[in-house]
Design an enzyme around this catalytic site. Structure first.
Site, mmCIF file in Angstrom:
data_model
loop_
_atom_site.group_PDB
_atom_site.id
_atom_site.type_symbol
_atom_site.label_atom_id
_atom_site.label_comp_id
_atom_site.label_asym_id
_atom_site.label_seq_id
_atom_site.Cartn_x
_atom_site.Cartn_y
_atom_site.Cartn_z
ATOM 1 N N LYS A 129 -4.807 -10.058 -2.245
ATOM 2 C CA LYS A 129 -4.508 -8.744 -1.889
ATOM 3 C C LYS A 129 -3.828 -7.739 -2.868
ATOM 4 O O LYS A 129 -4.082 -6.301 -1.718
ATOM 5 C CB LYS A 129 -2.615 -9.477 -0.711
ATOM 6 N N GLN A 159 4.796 -13.996 1.595
ATOM 7 C CA GLN A 159 3.836 -15.105 1.687
ATOM 8 C C GLN A 159 4.603 -16.670 1.890
ATOM 9 O O GLN A 159 5.937 -16.887 1.653
ATOM 10 C CB GLN A 159 3.501 -15.315 0.367
ATOM 11 N N ASP A 210 2.321 -8.643 8.863
ATOM 12 C CA ASP A 210 2.004 -9.563 9.426
ATOM 13 C C ASP A 210 1.806 -10.001 10.694
ATOM 14 O O ASP A 210 1.607 -10.624 11.065
ATOM 15 C CB ASP A 210 2.947 -10.755 8.621
HETATM 16 N N1 GUN Z 1 0.009 -17.868 4.172
HETATM 17 C C1 GUN Z 1 -1.139 -18.205 4.819
HETATM 18 N N2 GUN Z 1 -1.908 -17.056 5.417
HETATM 19 C C2 GUN Z 1 -0.554 -16.571 5.476
HETATM 20 C C3 GUN Z 1 -0.176 -14.953 6.017
HETATM 21 O O1 GUN Z 1 -1.034 -14.401 7.023
HETATM 22 N N3 GUN Z 1 0.780 -14.818 5.983
HETATM 23 C C4 GUN Z 1 1.523 -14.843 5.155
HETATM 24 N N4 GUN Z 1 3.126 -14.192 4.996
HETATM 25 N N5 GUN Z 1 1.694 -16.208 4.403
HETATM 26 C C5 GUN Z 1 0.224 -17.072 4.560
#
Ligand code: GUN
Length: 299
Positions: free
Chosen positions: A65, A109, A132
């Site tokens: 990311k 995350q 998110d």
């Molecule tokens: N862990 C797995 N997928 C995601 C996501 O889309 N966002 C976040 N914050 N954590 C994750």
């Protein structure tokens, strides 16, 4: 000449929906808009990603990311806390990021270590920086049809579906899975496109028969290859959100080889929904920066 009926396929193989192509295109559009914002307004969107602990899969996601953020010309901030960090430390970091004018998007995350209350953490993020789309304010906005930040995975699925199918209105969409991250927001988005939406889950009766009525089938359950070929309506569009690590490598929730014989179009795993999820995170960060500029033009 004798027709080779015995070899003729009743249905041609499904078209493969290449998520990487969609993601590359979306990232290019985001990069162009970021360049314009910088040139015309001196504004560089910033995305802060927070990782608590050292879960290897999460570390890979966070790194990729961060790389994608910088590649589209945004500023990337990474914050790593130890697996034992108290919840107060994470909440204090979020408060700082909420107040930081250079940060337009915040992503914590998941999953978080067991001693941390994830809902309290998500609730602490400024909803207008919640790229998110997990904050209850954004879930509420989506539910009532107000503009807001939408979870990246379902947003990516919707963009691909609209490009594939055009107008979705009146189609029957079956969403298998009812998570807050994918199933529920996916259903809301499809409802917003005037689909007839059914949400199926582990207690649904006769799931194969229900799936056979779907023009659009979204699989988001996290069970390797659960959706079989004879569950599919011929010509249906199948979106596989599953990412399951098995002895045979990464597989989706859909039995790809069997389903592609029946479906009209299908996303592969990997290379389908995954790349679009990251691209949508960048799109959401851009949206958050544009929305703040509209609210606070002289900042
Ligand atoms: N862990 C797995 N997928 C995601 C996501 O889309 N966002 C976040 N914050 N954590 C994750």
């Amino acid at each position: 000449m004798r027709a080779e009926i015995s070899n003729a396929r009743v249905h041609p193989m499904a078209q493969i929906i290449d998520g990487k192509i969609y993601a590359d295109r979306l990232r290019e559009q985001v990069a162009e808009e970021v360049a314009r914002l910088k040139a015309e307004h001196g504004l560089q969107p910033g995305l802060a990603v927070v990782l608590v602990g050292e879960d290897p899969a999460s570390s890979v996601y966070v790194r990729s990311k961060g790389k994608a953020t910088v590649e589209v010309g945004m500023e990337g901030f990474q914050h790593r806390l130890s697996a034992e960090a108290p919840q107060e430390e994470l909440l204090a970091l979020i408060a700082r990021l909420n107040a930081d004018g250079g940060v337009h998007g915040i992503l914590v995350q998941l999953p978080l270590p067991a001693h941390i209350d994830s809902s309290a953490v998500l609730a602490a993020i400024d909803p207008d920086k919640d790229v998110d789309g997990f904050h209850i304010v954004n879930a509420g906005r989506l539910a009532v049809g107000l503009p807001g930040l939408v979870p990246c995975t379902p947003l990516g699925c919707l963009l691909m579906l609209k490009d594939q199918l055009g107008d979705l209105s009146g189609l029957h969409a079956v969403v298998v899975g009812r998570s807050n991250i994918v199933g529920k927001p996916m259903a809301q988005l499809l409802l917003g496109e005037s689909c007839t939406v059914t949400i199926a889950h582990s207690r649904t009766r006769d799931l194969p028969a229900l799936c056979r009525t779907a023009d659009i089938l979204i699989a988001a359950v996290g069970r390797p290859e659960m959706i079989r070929g004879d569950w599919i309506k011929p010509g249906a569009t199948v979106i596989d959100v599953g990412i399951n690590r098995t002895g045979d490598g990464l597989v989706g929730d859909v039995d790809f080889d069997a389903v592609r014989e029946v479906a009209g179009a299908i996303t592969p795993v990997p290379g389908g929904v995954g790349p679009m999820t990251t691209a949508c995170l960048l799109e959401n960060t851009l949206e958050a920066a544009l929305a703040r500029r509209a609210r606070v033009p002289l900042e």
